[in-house]
Design an enzyme around this catalytic site. Sequence first.
Site, short mmCIF file in Angstrom:
data_model
loop_
_atom_site.label_atom_id
_atom_site.label_comp_id
_atom_site.label_asym_id
_atom_site.label_seq_id
_atom_site.Cartn_x
_atom_site.Cartn_y
_atom_site.Cartn_z
CE LYS A 159 1.57 -2.06 -1.32
NZ LYS A 159 3.02 -2.27 -1.29
N1 PMP Z 1 7.09 1.33 1.53
C1 PMP Z 1 7.01 0.40 0.57
C2 PMP Z 1 7.85 0.55 -0.65
C3 PMP Z 1 6.14 -0.69 0.71
O1 PMP Z 1 6.06 -1.62 -0.25
C4 PMP Z 1 5.37 -0.82 1.88
C5 PMP Z 1 4.47 -2.00 2.06
N2 PMP Z 1 3.24 -1.81 1.45
C6 PMP Z 1 5.48 0.18 2.86
C7 PMP Z 1 6.34 1.23 2.65
C8 PMP Z 1 4.66 0.12 4.11
O2 PMP Z 1 3.34 0.44 3.80
P1 PMP Z 1 2.13 -0.10 4.70
O3 PMP Z 1 2.47 0.22 6.08
O4 PMP Z 1 0.96 0.66 4.20
O5 PMP Z 1 2.05 -1.56 4.45
#
Ligand code: PMP
Length: 309
Positions: A159
């Site tokens: 991330k």
């Molecule tokens: N994919 C991307 C590219 C994201 O930015 C996010 C948000 N963080 C998610 C998926 C969903 O992840 P999460 O459920 O951990 O927030």
Amino acid sequence: MGHPDVKYLFLNGDFVDYEEAKIHVLTPSVKYGATVYEGIRGYWMAEENQLNLFRLDDHLNRLFQSMELTWMKFLYTTEQFKDFIIELIKKNGFKEDIHIRIMILVISDDGSMISTEPMGSAIAALPMGRISKKSETGLSCAVSSWRRISDNSTPPRIKCAGNYQNSRLAAIQASLDGYDNVLILNENGKLSEGAGSNIFIVRNGIPITPSVSNNILEGITRDSLIHLFKEKIGLNPIERDIDRTELYIADEVFYCGSAMEVVPIVSIDKHLIAKGKVGPITNRIKSCYLDVVRGNDPDYEKWRTPVYK
Ligand code: PMP
């Protein structure tokens, strides 16, 4: 500058005024997008005077994985980060739904592309309600002509701020073309994810989501929904490749993510999904998820961290 509802942010070990949370323009974080981060939600439970942070440990665990993969040193322990987050929320005195952004930055002054220290960290907690205006009625989406970044180039599993250039191109294009949001295929032409959220489709009553090797961020909401489908709803989600044409003929399609929560998609490239109506399985998993995050469901307490003791 300033924020009407936010007094303090956390920067490099200190709680500073909103206006004071600054880093230099020549840091690798700015120049090369060398920032890893997490977005976490906090849910206000008025009846209990409590703010519950959702899956805080799992978000911090993913943050540490992102740091490991990008050669960033661990500044603080998970426990220290937790303490900083909780103290920041208390200092601001939030009594509403919030979103927390925790960022790990490479802040060497005019640092080179390969510099990995010194490191900085920032935490912002901001009020945030439902972010999609169409979370009840559903979104119209485009399949992007951009391809999702790949594990062999800029891994979506990390991330990292730099990864969002890909999301940005796809989302802006879809918006200029008149769509609410976007779905992105990977380099093999299979569904990966949205610009900032994961995706489920439903076919013949079975929830299906791209597997973790389809160039996705391994979403914590995605994981929560897999648990809830199995443990609360009695459906066994499948993780596999999803073709583009499966999107058009799916019974239901929805986004999921910490900020997004569960948001239905009712048309894709102008093909109506279930005649443009939000489907029953989407509605069920959405209310199940919201009950769990808010603490209306007594189960899954291990996923909630109360702020006010
Ligand atoms: N994919 C991307 C590219 C994201 O930015 C996010 C948000 N963080 C998610 C998926 C969903 O992840 P999460 O459920 O951990 O927030």
